[in-house]
Design a protein around this motif. Structure first.
Motif, short mmCIF file in Angstrom:
data_model
loop_
_atom_site.label_atom_id
_atom_site.label_comp_id
_atom_site.label_asym_id
_atom_site.label_seq_id
_atom_site.Cartn_x
_atom_site.Cartn_y
_atom_site.Cartn_z
N UNK A 1 -23.39 14.38 40.26
CA UNK A 1 -21.93 14.36 40.27
C UNK A 1 -21.36 13.47 41.38
N UNK A 2 -22.21 13.07 42.35
CA UNK A 2 -21.76 12.20 43.44
C UNK A 2 -21.89 10.71 43.11
N UNK A 3 -22.68 10.39 42.11
CA UNK A 3 -22.92 8.98 41.75
C UNK A 3 -21.65 8.40 41.13
N UNK A 4 -21.21 7.25 41.62
CA UNK A 4 -19.98 6.67 41.07
C UNK A 4 -20.08 6.45 39.56
N UNK A 5 -19.03 6.88 38.87
CA UNK A 5 -18.94 6.65 37.42
C UNK A 5 -18.37 5.25 37.16
N UNK A 6 -17.62 4.75 38.12
CA UNK A 6 -17.02 3.43 38.01
C UNK A 6 -17.35 2.63 39.27
N UNK A 7 -17.83 1.42 39.08
CA UNK A 7 -18.15 0.54 40.21
C UNK A 7 -17.56 -0.83 39.92
N UNK A 8 -16.76 -1.31 40.87
CA UNK A 8 -16.11 -2.61 40.71
C UNK A 8 -16.49 -3.50 41.89
N UNK A 9 -16.95 -4.71 41.60
CA UNK A 9 -17.24 -5.69 42.65
C UNK A 9 -15.93 -6.38 43.01
N UNK A 10 -15.61 -6.37 44.32
CA UNK A 10 -14.38 -7.00 44.81
C UNK A 10 -14.71 -7.99 45.92
N UNK A 11 -13.78 -8.87 46.22
CA UNK A 11 -13.98 -9.88 47.27
C UNK A 11 -13.85 -9.29 48.67
N UNK A 12 -12.95 -8.29 48.81
CA UNK A 12 -12.73 -7.68 50.13
C UNK A 12 -12.18 -6.27 49.97
N UNK A 13 -12.31 -5.50 51.03
CA UNK A 13 -11.75 -4.14 51.10
C UNK A 13 -10.84 -4.13 52.31
N UNK A 14 -9.62 -3.69 52.10
CA UNK A 14 -8.61 -3.70 53.15
C UNK A 14 -8.98 -2.72 54.26
N UNK A 15 -8.85 -3.18 55.52
CA UNK A 15 -9.08 -2.33 56.68
C UNK A 15 -7.85 -2.39 57.58
N UNK A 16 -7.72 -1.37 58.44
CA UNK A 16 -6.59 -1.36 59.37
C UNK A 16 -6.99 -2.08 60.66
N UNK A 17 -6.14 -2.03 61.67
CA UNK A 17 -6.38 -2.74 62.93
C UNK A 17 -7.63 -2.28 63.65
N UNK A 18 -8.05 -1.02 63.43
CA UNK A 18 -9.25 -0.52 64.09
C UNK A 18 -10.50 -0.68 63.25
N UNK A 19 -10.36 -1.32 62.08
CA UNK A 19 -11.53 -1.57 61.23
C UNK A 19 -11.84 -0.46 60.24
N UNK A 20 -11.00 0.57 60.20
CA UNK A 20 -11.23 1.65 59.24
C UNK A 20 -10.66 1.26 57.88
N UNK A 21 -11.32 1.74 56.82
CA UNK A 21 -10.87 1.43 55.47
C UNK A 21 -9.52 2.06 55.18
N UNK A 22 -8.63 1.29 54.58
CA UNK A 22 -7.32 1.81 54.19
C UNK A 22 -7.52 2.59 52.90
N UNK A 23 -7.16 3.87 52.92
CA UNK A 23 -7.46 4.75 51.79
C UNK A 23 -6.24 5.10 50.95
N UNK A 24 -5.09 4.60 51.25
CA UNK A 24 -3.90 4.98 50.47
C UNK A 24 -3.74 4.13 49.24
#
Length: 173
Positions: free
Chosen positions: A150-173
């Motif tokens: 149940x933890x294995x992703x059902x959907x996987x998308x390859x993207x060019x980048x993942x947005x991060x905030x000023x401290x390098x944490x992933x933006x989750x909103x």
């Protein structure tokens, strides 16, 4: 508080013999805290406080060997058919794969299971010549050895980048 540079904190902090200015306790996989000063009435916001005066921190933890390890925030968990999935755990597994530079895991609504685990991954230069189908097959196969079904992703998308905030944490909103 912890200066040993190891993940989490020592399980000895959960005992009454610890020299902390607060008490810590694990209840149903969540970390609870009680101040020695009894200042919970001054904390603003909605709090879950038990009969002993412990406050639920909202942090999900596990005990492994002599350490208390953080699994993520309870509010950030994904409910897949009644099972809690911690995005940080899945991201950690994904990021161990040699093709994956960075991963972001999130919830995707599903009418049957409530939610599905979805992810975006940024791939390494060495995998750029592969098709997205080959990348998905390889990465998800890798996940089967480290995650529950149940933890294995059902959907996987390859993207060019993942947005991060000023401290390098992933933006989750």
């Amino acid at each position: 508080m912890v200066k040993d540079k190891k993940e989490g904190f020592p399980s000895s902090y959960l005992t009454s013999e610890s020299n902390l200015s607060c008490q810590l306790k694990i209840i149903d996989g969540n970390l609870w805290i009680k101040s020695a000063n009894g200042c919970s009435r001054f904390v603003k916001g909605e709090l879950e406080i038990n009969d002993e005066g412990f406050i639920n921190t909202g942090d999900m933890v596990s005990l492994e060997n002599d350490r208390v390890l953080f699994q993520g925030r309870e509010s950030g968990s994904i409910n897949v058919g009644g099972n809690k999935v911690m995005p940080e755990k899945v991201e950690s597994v994904l990021e161990q794969h040699p093709y994956v530079v960075m991963a972001k895991v999130f919830s995707k609504a599903n009418p049957v299971l409530g939610s599905l685990v979805a992810c975006e991954v940024v791939i390494d230069e060495s995998a750029k010549e592969l098709s997205s189908k080959e990348i998905k097959r390889e990465v998800l196969s890798f996940c089967k050895d480290a995650l529950q079904s149940f933890e294995i992703p059902a959907l996987l998308k390859v993207v060019e980048s993942i947005k991060t905030n000023a401290t390098g944490k992933k933006v989750r909103s």
